[in-house]
Design an enzyme around this catalytic site. Structure first.
Site, PDB file in Angstrom:
ATOM      1  N   ASN A 100      43.528  -7.116  -1.547  1.00 16.31           N
ATOM      2  CA  ASN A 100      43.932  -7.965  -2.667  1.00 16.31           C
ATOM      3  C   ASN A 100      44.730  -7.150  -3.680  1.00 16.31           C
ATOM      4  OD1 ASN A 100      43.471  -9.260  -5.479  1.00 16.31           O
ATOM      5  ND2 ASN A 100      42.929 -10.893  -4.047  1.00 16.31           N
ATOM      6  N   CYS A 132      44.646 -14.260 -11.252  1.00 12.63           N
ATOM      7  CA  CYS A 132      43.489 -13.853 -12.044  1.00 12.63           C
ATOM      8  C   CYS A 132      43.669 -14.333 -13.486  1.00 12.63           C
ATOM      9  CB  CYS A 132      43.316 -12.335 -12.041  1.00 12.63           C
ATOM     10  SG  CYS A 132      41.995 -11.800 -13.147  1.00 12.63           S
TER      11      CYS A 132
END
Lengths: 305, 254
Positions: A100, A132
């Protein structure tokens, strides 16, 4: 493992549709003490950045109905540390290795992919985190602008042959526009969805529970939103979708796949029942036996009214 | 090795109106848990609730936890009765080092008295020299106290009037010299005890608490600030659940 669980996400083969979502399994070490991670299709590393990040201060979690808010803020040891200490370890787990990738700017993502590409023989896919909600710059602010998504995915596409899975944020007006932008940029798949931006208030102090004021809402409460987004995007995309959001039992996996997901990620459920993928795998195998089918053929079989 | 076990309640007592003391049957956790470790207990609310192990009966295969009612989750768990059961993940975290020294002072306050109780059981069964200081707000809050403990209350209606440090100051120099201090309680108390220990050049270990989710080190929400090992960094965010909950007080950034 039953072959009936085998799925493909574009060119990437997975022996099960179950992937552990980034940020809910660290690098795999802790959960591997509890169950054998080789039953999984893959494991997505903690979100990584070029430099180590200490993450946010103060209270980082707030429980809510059907889920929780978190504002960890991408605490991670940095990509170089990951390559040195974690990547080989993840390769011993006999499961798909998903890395990621997070960043604060376009340049960060470019630099990250340049650093990771030489290790491509140890990586099954790069999951590009454009979603995010807990950092000030990058991530969600890039992932909520279709033209920026198209541009950044296009730049990364030129740098690597590794599968690029773009993890998108639900905090947008039109998820299908964002997913299409990722496809146009050259993405191999999209991951839908990251957490929903939320807030919890302490009624005694009249302050947000989270020191960061807001956080990402995850857990069973967001599942209907995620399923809707998967279905909406499946209707317009040519590339595969990995579904994510509130999955905690086998029927959730089936629901996501019928709506259009080729694979799924299990996130917050691991924080509550760490070995839930063991039960989910058993139930999926039993379901396939009972219905005399494999899972891959389920993708996108939803019959809309 | 921590696992998820379905544990049945074998006994329950209310220590005061809002604190339950529950004994669960689980031979595996009873066999493994060391003082300072905790368990993560499933309730009707979304997340589990962490509790320090308060007592272990290895022969009976049981362990106890103290549950102070704070919200819905703890209220539900405190209402469990004999024969009820729930899923419990444990034992978790790193316990206290009870091997390196022969002489200990234990300091407990708030729900910290539960892990202190297990420490006292273990250390006294090993025949080590142990002094215990416990602090409470007032006499109505006193739980798990023993006649041999030094008792303090803020209100002064029982024991020494004052806090745990006043209790520590009442110990004789021979009791204090060369001891290791182990402390579990609210952060301000642990900070004060840590600085007391430092002034006497004693080693001191504390058990930190932070809002927790997974309890096994995968979500990174329960971090605390610990002095960085690497140069150039002021601090590191370490996980209370997995890297702790026990830390050397000299490493803690209060």
């Amino acid at each position: 493992m039953s072959e009936r669980l085998f799925v493909k996400v574009g060119k990437t083969f997975l022996k099960s549709p179950l992937i552990l979502a980034s940020g809910t399994c660290n690098m795999g070490r802790e959960l591997s003490e509890i169950y054998d991670l080789s039953i999984l299709g893959g494991l997505s590393s903690k979100g990584l950045t070029i430099k180590p990040r200490a993450g946010n201060e103060g209270v980082r979690v707030a429980e809510c109905k059907a889920g929780m808010l978190n504002s960890v803020g991408l605490q991670n040891p940095g990509v170089e540390h990951f390559i040195k200490y974690d990547l080989d370890y993840m390769n011993t787990l006999d499961t798909g290795v998903i890395v990621n990738v997070a960043g604060h700017s376009t340049e960060d993502y470019v630099e990250m992919v340049k650093i990771l590409d030489p290790h491509k023989d140890k990586i099954d896919a790069l999951e590009i985190n454009l979603s995010c909600p807990n950092v000030k710059e990058g991530c969600m602010s890039i992932g909520s602008d279709a033209s920026q998504i198209r541009k950044i995915v296009g730049l990364l596409r030129e740098l690597t042959d590794l599968p690029l899975w773009i993890k998108l944020t639900p905090n947008v007006t039109s998820i299908s526009q964002m997913a299409l932008a990722a496809q146009e940029g050259g993405a191999d798949a999209v991951v839908l969805i990251n957490t929903m931006l939320g807030m919890a208030v302490d009624i005694k102090t009249r302050r947000p529970v989270l020191r960061n004021n807001t956080g990402g809402y995850s857990g069973p409460g967001i599942k209907p939103v995620a399923v809707r987004m998967v279905s909406e995007c499946y209707q317009v995309l040519d590339i595969p979708i990995i579904g994510c959001g509130g999955i905690s039992e086998a029927s959730d996996v089936l629901e996501f796949m019928i709506a259009g997901a080729s694979a799924v990620e299990i996130g917050t459920a691991s924080l509550v029942i760490p070995d839930c993928p063991v039960f989910i795998t058993d139930e999926l195998e039993a379901w396939c036996e009972e219905n005399d089918t494999d899972l891959a053929s389920l993708t996108g079989t939803l019959r809309l009214w | 090795m921590s696992k998820d076990y379905f544990c049945e309640v074998v006994s329950k007592t209310m220590l005061n109106e809002d604190t339950a003391y529950i004994e669960f049957l689980c031979p595996e956790i009873a066999a493994e848990a060391v003082p300072g470790q905790f368990v993560n207990v499933t309730c009707f609310n979304f997340l589990r609730r962490p509790f320090g192990v308060a007592s272990v009966d290895r022969d009976a295969g049981t362990f106890k936890v103290g549950i102070k009612i704070i919200g819905e989750g703890t209220e539900e768990l405190a209402s469990m009765e004999e024969g009820d059961g729930t899923w419990i993940l444990g034992p978790l975290g790193n316990g206290f080092d009870i091997e390196s020294s022969d002489k200990y002072i234990l300091v407990g306050g708030g729900t910290g008295v539960f892990p202190i109780n297990y420490l006292y059981e273990e250390l006294s069964s090993q025949g080590k020299a142990v002094k215990v200081v416990q602090g409470f707000r007032d006499a109505s809050q006193i739980i798990l106290n023993k006649p041999e403990y030094v008792l303090t209350t803020d209100a002064g209606d029982a024991g020494i009037k004052g806090n745990c440090c006043d209790g520590l100051n009442s110990l004789s120099p021979s009791d204090v010299e060369g001891t290791t201090v182990l402390c579990v309680g609210p952060m301000p108390m642990m900070r004060a005890v840590s600085s007391w220990a430092s002034s006497k050049s004693l080693d001191c270990y504390v058990s930190l608490e932070q809002r927790m989710a997974c309890g096994i080190g995968i979500c990174l929400v329960c971090v605390c600030k610990i002095k960085a090992e690497e140069q150039g960094q002021e601090f590191e965010h370490k996980r209370c659940c997995k890297d702790g909950p026990v830390f050397d007080s000299k490493e803690v950034i209060w």
